[in-house]
Design a protein around this motif. Structure first.
Motif, mmCIF file in Angstrom:
data_model
loop_
_atom_site.group_PDB
_atom_site.id
_atom_site.type_symbol
_atom_site.label_atom_id
_atom_site.label_comp_id
_atom_site.label_asym_id
_atom_site.label_seq_id
_atom_site.Cartn_x
_atom_site.Cartn_y
_atom_site.Cartn_z
ATOM 1 N N ARG A 206 32.939 54.527 -6.037
ATOM 2 C CA ARG A 206 31.434 54.839 -6.031
ATOM 3 C C ARG A 206 30.844 55.324 -7.435
ATOM 4 N NH1 ARG A 206 32.510 57.202 -0.693
ATOM 5 N NH2 ARG A 206 32.715 59.435 -1.642
ATOM 6 N N GLY A 207 31.649 55.562 -8.210
ATOM 7 C CA GLY A 207 31.205 55.879 -9.690
ATOM 8 C C GLY A 207 30.909 57.529 -9.570
ATOM 9 N N GLN A 208 31.533 58.323 -9.150
ATOM 10 C CA GLN A 208 31.305 59.769 -8.799
ATOM 11 C C GLN A 208 32.345 60.681 -9.606
ATOM 12 O OE1 GLN A 208 31.559 60.309 -4.609
ATOM 13 N NE2 GLN A 208 29.322 59.837 -4.341
ATOM 14 N N THR A 209 33.010 60.021 -10.719
ATOM 15 C CA THR A 209 33.958 60.738 -11.161
ATOM 16 C C THR A 209 33.337 61.532 -12.445
ATOM 17 O OG1 THR A 209 34.542 58.846 -12.821
ATOM 18 C CG2 THR A 209 35.896 59.048 -10.848
ATOM 19 N N LYS A 210 32.058 61.358 -12.718
ATOM 20 C CA LYS A 210 31.550 62.126 -13.640
ATOM 21 C C LYS A 210 31.186 63.450 -13.397
ATOM 22 C CE LYS A 210 30.798 58.374 -17.130
ATOM 23 N NZ LYS A 210 31.498 57.346 -16.446
ATOM 24 N N PHE A 211 30.999 63.695 -11.962
ATOM 25 C CA PHE A 211 30.519 65.036 -11.325
ATOM 26 C C PHE A 211 31.707 66.033 -10.817
ATOM 27 C CE2 PHE A 211 27.279 61.629 -10.932
ATOM 28 C CZ PHE A 211 26.199 62.157 -11.446
ATOM 29 N N GLN A 212 31.416 67.027 -11.252
ATOM 30 C CA GLN A 212 32.195 68.306 -10.872
ATOM 31 C C GLN A 212 31.600 69.380 -10.191
ATOM 32 O OE1 GLN A 212 35.387 69.613 -13.602
ATOM 33 N NE2 GLN A 212 34.555 71.636 -13.199
ATOM 34 N N ILE A 213 32.090 69.648 -8.821
ATOM 35 C CA ILE A 213 31.402 70.999 -8.379
ATOM 36 C C ILE A 213 32.216 72.123 -8.453
ATOM 37 C CG2 ILE A 213 30.592 71.745 -5.930
ATOM 38 C CD1 ILE A 213 30.280 68.808 -4.963
ATOM 39 N N GLY A 214 31.642 73.013 -9.088
ATOM 40 C CA GLY A 214 32.348 74.058 -9.292
ATOM 41 C C GLY A 214 33.101 74.349 -10.626
ATOM 42 N N ASP A 215 33.668 75.356 -11.229
ATOM 43 C CA ASP A 215 34.117 75.641 -12.428
ATOM 44 C C ASP A 215 35.532 75.223 -12.554
ATOM 45 O OD1 ASP A 215 35.584 77.556 -11.193
ATOM 46 O OD2 ASP A 215 34.577 79.152 -12.167
ATOM 47 N N ASN A 216 36.047 74.601 -11.670
ATOM 48 C CA ASN A 216 37.568 74.146 -11.582
ATOM 49 C C ASN A 216 38.555 74.953 -11.991
ATOM 50 O OD1 ASN A 216 39.416 72.129 -11.153
ATOM 51 N ND2 ASN A 216 39.639 71.311 -13.169
ATOM 52 N N GLU A 217 38.250 76.462 -11.677
ATOM 53 C CA GLU A 217 39.411 77.483 -11.961
ATOM 54 C C GLU A 217 40.057 77.754 -10.495
ATOM 55 O OE1 GLU A 217 37.360 80.503 -14.157
ATOM 56 O OE2 GLU A 217 37.049 79.128 -16.053
ATOM 57 N N ASN A 218 39.859 76.920 -9.641
ATOM 58 C CA ASN A 218 40.577 77.189 -8.319
ATOM 59 C C ASN A 218 41.796 76.286 -8.229
ATOM 60 O OD1 ASN A 218 38.519 75.238 -8.378
ATOM 61 N ND2 ASN A 218 39.174 75.032 -5.922
#
Length: 384
Positions: A206-218
């Motif tokens: 769906r082309g959503q790999t350029k979005f990240q929710i949160g800081d990815n420190e979890n």
């Protein structure tokens, strides 16, 4: 006892409930490949997509006590691995979850007791100690079960209730010969997966790999399915060995060694940042997105967007939105476990590493054509 000794020990006639499902099929395949049983029987509502040679497959309803008593009486099982459970979804049917997970498990225990089964391994869930919002950091088996009003996921409450019954049935006064244990896997994935890798890959298409929710420190624990199957084998073998020792007049295991009456977390022993796992899956499917191209959205903004989408999809009856509040919470939470107990008492070590499991799991999902939005030509095509 060494792993090799457990693997060559005959477990006798073993029943795997739910043996046509994701985990059940892998357990059956593993036990069969290791020649661990004198006979292997599967009980499921549906026939297997890919039957394992030499395995006896039967269809039946484990919530029907009379039918199950007759079924167990006919086969005289030595051990049971009970994986059967309806799929957990955001809209899980509460009545079905209770009927299968709680009443069905109680039926299984009862008929196991009444027909002389020696060992019973129950597939629980790592979620039974989680309230779906708090972080879990290196959590172990001393954490309390979370059920009822404190547990937003009713399905998880039913898994916890079933686990409690299974463990309370270990060496019960009325049937002291039945030994039980519970395996708690965290976020299973791999070949045959329908719940984790396929939805994750659909975000790529769906082309959503350029979005990240949160800081990815979890950090989060994902567990390759072969490793979960291996843990079930080790658990059943340990129970059988204990039963054999005691029947031979030898002492029972000491408290710090015992497997019966205990629960065990099972993971890949390699917690990974949540979006790193997703990116590993996307990369295995061909994604070339670089970190510099990623837009980072805050958790609060993600929850706002998800809430908006849920309302719009609800009002216009559009089904399930691409992003839900539940998914945002899971994406941003820390949830990993300490598996020292499984290492010490079961001799458990992961057999398949995370990267290998992802590579195989992604290739398998695309081959089966179960990823929404994938190019049609990838279905049935082997990916190296």
């Amino acid at each position: 006892m060494a792993d090799s000794e457990k693997q060559i020990r005959s477990l006798g006639h073993v029943l795997v409930t739910g043996g046509s499902g994701f985990l059940g099929h892998h357990i059956v395949s593993l036990l069969s490949s290791r020649k661990a049983c004198s006979k292997l029987t599967v009980l499921d509502l549906k026939p297997p997509a890919k039957p394992v040679a030499g395995v006896n497959y039967e269809q039946g309803d484990l919530t029907d006590y009379v039918a199950m008593l007759k079924f167990f009486g006919k086969h005289k099982f030595d051990g049971v691995i009970h994986t059967a459970s309806p799929l957990m979804t955001a809209s899980s049917n509460r009545d079905l979850a209770y009927k299968v997970n709680v009443e069905g498990t109680k039926n299984m225990i009862r008929v196991a007791q009444e027909t002389g089964v020696k060992a019973f391994v129950y597939t629980s869930s790592a979620s039974v100690i989680h309230d779906t919002t708090s972080d879990l950091i290196n959590a172990n088996e001393t954490y309390p079960l979370i059920m009822g009003k404190e547990q937003p996921e009713y399905y998880t409450t039913t898994k916890a209730q079933a686990e409690m019954h299974v463990l309370a049935s270990n060496r019960s006064p009325s049937h002291p010969k039945l030994l039980t244990t519970a395996i708690r896997p965290s976020a299973m994935f791999g070949e045959g997966d329908v719940q984790l890798i396929p939805p994750g890959l659909s975000a790529y298409y769906r082309g959503q790999t350029k979005f990240q929710i949160g800081d990815n420190e979890n950090l989060f624990d994902f567990t390759e399915i072969t490793n979960v199957a291996h843990a079930h084998h080790l658990a059943l073998a340990a129970l059988m060995a204990t039963r054999e020792r005691e029947d031979g007049g030898l002492a029972a295991p000491l408290n710090h060694e015992k497997v019966d009456g205990e629960a065990f977390f099972i993971t890949n022993d390699a917690p990974v940042y949540f979006f790193d796992f997703a990116r590993m899956c996307w990369a295995a499917a061909g994604d070339k997105t670089t970190p510099a191209q990623v837009w980072v959205l805050s958790k609060d903004f993600g929850l706002f967007i998800a809430t908006l989408m849920e309302w719009i999809f609800f009002l216009f009856r559009l089904g399930k939105p691409n992003l839900t509040r539940r998914e945002v919470r899971y994406t941003c939470m820390t949830r990993y476990y300490n598996i020292d107990k499984a290492k010490r008492r079961l001799g458990y070590r992961p057999l398949v590493k995370l990267d290998e499991g992802i590579r195989k799991g992604v290739a398998d999902a695309l081959y089966r054509g179960v990823v929404v939005g994938q190019p049609p030509e990838l279905k049935g095509k082997k990916i190296q």
